[in-house]
Design an enzyme around this catalytic site. Structure first.
Site, mmCIF file in Angstrom:
data_model
loop_
_atom_site.group_PDB
_atom_site.id
_atom_site.type_symbol
_atom_site.label_atom_id
_atom_site.label_comp_id
_atom_site.label_asym_id
_atom_site.label_seq_id
_atom_site.Cartn_x
_atom_site.Cartn_y
_atom_site.Cartn_z
ATOM 1 N N CYS A 1 9.753 -7.272 25.573
ATOM 2 C CA CYS A 1 8.618 -7.730 26.385
ATOM 3 C C CYS A 1 8.926 -9.093 27.003
ATOM 4 O O CYS A 1 9.883 -9.768 26.607
ATOM 5 C CB CYS A 1 7.349 -7.787 25.548
ATOM 6 S SG CYS A 1 7.278 -9.183 24.416
ATOM 7 N N CYS B 1 9.095 -12.044 24.585
ATOM 8 C CA CYS B 1 10.317 -12.060 23.773
ATOM 9 C C CYS B 1 11.497 -12.566 24.602
ATOM 10 O O CYS B 1 12.389 -13.244 24.086
ATOM 11 C CB CYS B 1 10.598 -10.677 23.201
ATOM 12 S SG CYS B 1 9.587 -10.322 21.738
ATOM 13 N N CYS C 1 7.299 -3.288 22.889
ATOM 14 C CA CYS C 1 8.497 -4.138 22.827
ATOM 15 C C CYS C 1 9.335 -3.798 21.586
ATOM 16 O O CYS C 1 8.806 -3.683 20.477
ATOM 17 C CB CYS C 1 8.072 -5.601 22.794
ATOM 18 S SG CYS C 1 9.404 -6.743 22.447
ATOM 19 N N CYS D 1 9.275 -7.485 19.166
ATOM 20 C CA CYS D 1 8.085 -7.956 18.444
ATOM 21 C C CYS D 1 7.187 -6.790 18.047
ATOM 22 O O CYS D 1 6.178 -6.994 17.374
ATOM 23 C CB CYS D 1 7.331 -8.984 19.261
ATOM 24 S SG CYS D 1 6.649 -8.340 20.795
ATOM 25 N N ASP E 1 -16.587 -29.302 -30.396
ATOM 26 C CA ASP E 1 -17.006 -28.028 -30.981
ATOM 27 C C ASP E 1 -18.441 -27.738 -30.584
ATOM 28 O O ASP E 1 -19.174 -28.625 -30.159
ATOM 29 C CB ASP E 1 -16.902 -28.100 -32.502
ATOM 30 C CG ASP E 1 -15.455 -28.184 -32.967
ATOM 31 O OD1 ASP E 1 -14.576 -27.783 -32.185
ATOM 32 O OD2 ASP E 1 -15.220 -28.664 -34.084
HETATM 33 ZN ZN ZN Z 1 8.146 -8.691 22.365
#
Ligand code: ZN
Length: 535
Positions: free
Chosen positions: A21, A24, A91, A94, A327
């Site tokens: 894409c 990217c 893509c 990614c 206690d």
């Molecule tokens: Zn991508």
């Protein structure tokens, strides 16, 4: 315009052809300008195409001006068609994360999850977890382009490539902040909003690494799969390029589906509230008292304190800690506001003055609070609510503290001193010499074998503790009040009755008669934390 350089041309061409894409491609062109990722994806793709086309046209004009395109279409129109085609496919790098999974609808979904939890915060940090196989695809693409880049203009360092996570955050930060109106999406905040993605279709992508680097993939108890991101990254560092290329497609293979977003998780770091408490009741345990899953007492110190605090901070849960513990039948008094003191006690001469910081320091860790601070006035109201809810305890100096400050309380635990008052019975009648003797005890060392009554939860050991001083108030021939100042951690009951000789010396030995303890109060825990607040 995108800050692209000549060397990027080959990267853009190769990556678009491989099915990556636009965002990217920007990552591999090492563009670390957030604005470049925030523009519309179609615009970015158009600009990348145009950048490459322009370069092609230049070279065509100079070398072969006559040559025409096969399709006969003008370059701009052809680019548009290709842009649309690129957009429709997922893509290969990614797996959709930087495509429609980082658009407005995704931001709306994350914002809804945050809003639903009703956090009162002004910032949050966004974190993202990606399927491990994404690293394999990233590596494959890097190998695919780096040779050409090297041939043209030097190295493409893997670390210079912008990470999917980084690009995702750049895009989403803006969108999410807009959806949440007023909440800043920053890199450091108490509130962490986590978004996770899986991609079942390519889960098997990293399996070949287990054969080449078996060392990296050892089964562990709590992990669902050995193919963790860490393990995959480690294996990718080890494997040779030749082996990698032989074992898996390079560039990565096409996919038909994008990642599946997981439920958005919100978590706020814990906040801490501290104070000091008094306990006025001999039938109240410090923590819920359960035997075989059944409750023995209806309430406890920690529940009485924590419930209003938990409600004020709207937290999911809490952890209670304190400087030592008493206690169930021991009271924790002090601070001059004692209740239920007997007449004899009030007439007694002052022995050692009570520490100004009486009461037992405690802290409550609040888990995943929806509110991370309270005004001093609001905090006072919470304290009032606790104090009005029961006459068994009282709290003071309630305040927010840091996690670091809490260690002050624990530090004090062993080395500091504690003051007690015990009501003691003796078999033989008490002689004036006995009183004189006890009043003069200084720094008496005891060896205490783990008491029988706590042996089920503490390891068997002999612990040396010191009684710094003692003083007495005679009540009648067989009863006296014994005040002791001791090292923290001293078992007082055992010192008085001897615990079948497990504490040495003990009061029975010292007074040559049987003695027993009828009542015990903690008078002060000398830890000067948390700070005293004005009333
Ligand atoms: Zn991508």
């Amino acid at each position: 315009m995108l800050p692209l350089k000549e060397k990027d041309k080959i990267i853009i061409k190769k990556m678009l052809a491989a099915g990556c894409c636009a965002r990217c491609v920007l990552r591999f062109c090492c563009i670390s300008v957030p604005a470049a990722y925030r523009q519309r994806r179609q615009d970015t793709l158009g600009q990348l195409r145009a950048f490459v086309e322009a370069a092609d046209d230049d070279s065509r004009e100079s070398s072969a001006p006559e040559e025409n395109d096969d399709s006969g279409e003008p370059a701009v129109k052809r680019a548009k068609v290709e842009v649309a085609e690129e957009e429709a496919s997922v893509c290969v790098l990614c797996l959709g994360v930087l495509q429609h999974l980082s658009d407005v609808p995704q931001a709306v979904k994350i914002a809804d999850a945050v809003t639903k939890e009703n956090y009162e915060v002004d910032s949050l940090v966004l974190s993202i977890s990606l399927p491990a196989q994404l690293c394999v695809r990233e590596h494959s693409c890097w190998l695919h382009v780096k040779e050409q880049v090297r041939a043209k203009c030097g190295l493409l360092g893997k670390d210079d490539v912008v990470q999917v996570k980084e690009a995702f955050k750049w895009v989403m930060q803006d969108l999410l902040a807009k959806e949440l109106g007023g909440v800043a999406v920053v890199t450091k905040s108490g509130l962490e909003v986590s978004v996770g993605f899986t991609h079942p279709e390519t889960d098997a992508d990293c399996h070949f690494l287990a054969t080449s680097c078996p060392d990296c993939f050892k089964a562990t108890k709590n992990k669902q799969s050995v193919f963790t991101r860490m393990a995959v990254v480690k294996a990718l560092e080890k494997i040779t390029d030749a082996k990698f290329v032989k074992s898996t497609p390079c560039p990565p293979s096409r996919v038909s589906s994008s990642c599946t977003p997981q439920d958005v998780q919100c978590a706020h770091v814990a906040v801490f509230v501290a104070g000091r408490y008094n306990k006025f009741c001999r039938s109240l345990p410090q923590t819920p008292w359960l035997i075989d899953g059944e409750r023995r007492m209806e309430s406890s110190v920690e529940e009485l304190i924590a419930a209003p605090v938990l409600a004020a901070f709207r937290a999911d849960g809490f952890n209670f800690s304190s400087s030592g513990r008493e206690d169930v039948d021991v009271r924790t008094l002090g601070n001059g506001k004692r209740r239920g003191g007997c007449a004899v006690w009030r007439r007694a001469r002052p022995l050692t003055p009570l520490a100004p910081l009486a009461g037992r320091p405690f802290a409550v860790e609040l888990l995943n609070p929806r509110r991370n601070r309270l005004s001093p006035d609001h905090m006072k109201k919470v304290q009032q609510t606790i104090n009005e809810s029961s006459d068994k305890i009282r709290v003071r100096d309630l305040q927010m503290v840091s996690r670091d400050a809490m260690s002050r309380m624990k530090e004090g635990e062993e080395e500091k001193t504690k003051s007690y008052r015990a009501l003691v019975w003796t078999l033989k009648s008490i002689q004036p010499d006995d009183i004189t003797f006890m009043d003069h005890v200084k720094d008496l060392a005891l060896d205490q074998k783990t008491p029988l009554r706590v042996l089920h939860r503490r390891t068997l050991a002999v612990r040396r503790r010191v009684i710094h001083s003692m003083s007495t108030v005679f009540l009648d021939a067989h009863h006296f009040h014994l005040r002791l100042k001791t090292q923290a951690g001293t078992y007082i009951k055992e010192f008085v009755h001897g615990d079948f000789g497990r504490t040495k010396p003990n009061l029975c030995q010292l007074l040559h008669t049987d003695t027993d303890i009828l009542e015990l109060d903690v008078e002060s825990v000398d830890v000067d934390w948390p700070p005293v607040l004005p009333d």
